[in-house]
Motif scaffolding. Sequence first.
Motif, PDB file in Angstrom:
ATOM      1  N   ALA A 207     -54.637 -14.487   6.662  1.00  0.00           N
ATOM      2  CA  ALA A 207     -53.250 -14.038   6.205  1.00  0.00           C
ATOM      3  C   ALA A 207     -53.383 -12.654   5.795  1.00  0.00           C
ATOM      4  N   GLU A 208     -52.256 -11.965   6.017  1.00  0.00           N
ATOM      5  CA  GLU A 208     -52.126 -10.536   5.370  1.00  0.00           C
ATOM      6  C   GLU A 208     -52.006 -10.819   4.019  1.00  0.00           C
ATOM      7  N   GLY A 209     -52.665  -9.958   3.159  1.00  0.00           N
ATOM      8  CA  GLY A 209     -53.003 -10.029   1.982  1.00  0.00           C
ATOM      9  C   GLY A 209     -54.061 -10.715   1.236  1.00  0.00           C
ATOM     10  N   SER A 210     -55.100 -11.621   2.652  1.00  0.00           N
ATOM     11  CA  SER A 210     -56.256 -11.926   2.021  1.00  0.00           C
ATOM     12  C   SER A 210     -57.539 -10.944   1.982  1.00  0.00           C
ATOM     13  N   ARG A 220     -49.423 -13.289  -1.203  1.00  0.00           N
ATOM     14  CA  ARG A 220     -49.369 -14.313  -0.263  1.00  0.00           C
ATOM     15  C   ARG A 220     -48.305 -15.681  -0.636  1.00  0.00           C
ATOM     16  N   HIS A 221     -47.651 -16.041   0.161  1.00  0.00           N
ATOM     17  CA  HIS A 221     -46.939 -17.309  -0.244  1.00  0.00           C
ATOM     18  C   HIS A 221     -47.257 -18.764   0.216  1.00  0.00           C
ATOM     19  N   LEU A 222     -48.091 -18.558   1.151  1.00  0.00           N
ATOM     20  CA  LEU A 222     -48.376 -19.855   2.095  1.00  0.00           C
ATOM     21  C   LEU A 222     -49.688 -20.571   1.415  1.00  0.00           C
ATOM     22  N   GLY A 224     -53.213 -22.683   1.160  1.00  0.00           N
ATOM     23  CA  GLY A 224     -54.228 -23.116   2.179  1.00  0.00           C
ATOM     24  C   GLY A 224     -54.526 -22.096   3.238  1.00  0.00           C
ATOM     25  N   PHE A 225     -54.342 -21.100   3.247  1.00  0.00           N
ATOM     26  CA  PHE A 225     -54.425 -20.214   4.280  1.00  0.00           C
ATOM     27  C   PHE A 225     -54.686 -18.635   3.707  1.00  0.00           C
ATOM     28  N   GLY A 226     -55.958 -17.868   4.065  1.00  0.00           N
ATOM     29  CA  GLY A 226     -56.363 -16.806   3.544  1.00  0.00           C
ATOM     30  C   GLY A 226     -56.785 -17.241   2.092  1.00  0.00           C
ATOM     31  N   ALA A 227     -57.218 -16.106   1.291  1.00  0.00           N
ATOM     32  CA  ALA A 227     -57.990 -16.260   0.107  1.00  0.00           C
ATOM     33  C   ALA A 227     -57.871 -14.827  -0.806  1.00  0.00           C
ATOM     34  N   ASP A 246     -48.743 -11.911   8.930  1.00  0.00           N
ATOM     35  CA  ASP A 246     -48.068 -12.076   7.707  1.00  0.00           C
ATOM     36  C   ASP A 246     -47.279 -13.364   7.656  1.00  0.00           C
ATOM     37  N   ASP A 247     -46.741 -13.798   6.268  1.00  0.00           N
ATOM     38  CA  ASP A 247     -46.197 -15.050   5.971  1.00  0.00           C
ATOM     39  C   ASP A 247     -45.142 -15.168   6.945  1.00  0.00           C
ATOM     40  N   ARG A 248     -44.180 -14.361   7.382  1.00  0.00           N
ATOM     41  CA  ARG A 248     -42.965 -14.744   7.884  1.00  0.00           C
ATOM     42  C   ARG A 248     -43.019 -14.793   9.349  1.00  0.00           C
TER      43      ARG A 248
END
Length: 314
Positions: A207-210, A220-222, A224-227, A246-248
């Motif tokens: 994820a972007e932001g991980s 991050r909004h989602l 179980g994905f990224g850390a 990214d999330d979108r």
Amino acid sequence: MDSDSNHSSVDTVGNTPLVKLVRFAADEKINLWAKMESYNPGGSAKDRTAHAMVAASSLRPGDIVVESSSGNLGIALSREAVLGGWTFHCVVDPRVNRNTVTHMKALGAIVHEITEPDLKTGDWLVARRRRVAQLCAQIPEAVCLDQYSNTAAFQAHEQGTMTEIVEQLGRAPDYLLVAVSTTGTIGGCLCYVAAHNLATNVIAVDAEGSVLFDGHPGLRHLPGFGAGMVSELSKQLSPHQVLRIDDRTSVEAARKMARTEAILPGASGGAVLAAVERLWPDIAEGSDVVIILHDDGNKYLDTIYSDAWVEENL
């Protein structure tokens, strides 16, 4: 009753379908396959991880386990707790899907919901792990299996997921795309590829932001994905490539999958599909591309499949 009929629900973990996606990639000259981990009894790939961690432990009936989860591992360990006769405490944050909490509680889990992220980092995972440590201190007999450092996850996906993919496909895929969080799934797949000297290009979809694999922290909004922290497992791994979504874009690809294949992927599945689309121009004609869909979209109907939620959050 013959022995083949004498199974428990534990025996239904693994051996999930590998299906060809003929519509999502209709205009592309590649063979796109999806490993459908939602067919595990708890609805996700985390059933494999949970079962492997429990099998490698010395847990006995009456024991107490405390673990942090964004949702899927919580459900998987809740199942294991029922079958093993022990008590499970699960720490979650506000991003967890509400029906996931209900599912865990229905199985008898004790759910602890934190309300604030870590003050220093702003990260929910860091705060969840701190709460796990506090609970373990308050309950001296409690143990934490720690999905972020437990190498049983590698064994589960080396001996299970990746072995099944190669057997079902009849050959090694040219590409394998795996969403990452704890990195147990991709770690097991990388172990298999290395052990068998395969040419498979194993790609981590983050994820972007991980912060995994030298990523930069961000919102991050989602789940179980990224850390927001570098897991102990991830420090042992070197994916062949890392793609950040990214999330979108993840949500858009998930919805496209629903409308083309009648399959609702989860949030991380949308990201993996978006990563495939990004790679298409560089993939040779006739290549076998396998994606792992860690769960399905039933848990996300009120989030990534809700127009109101998407507009408010993304």
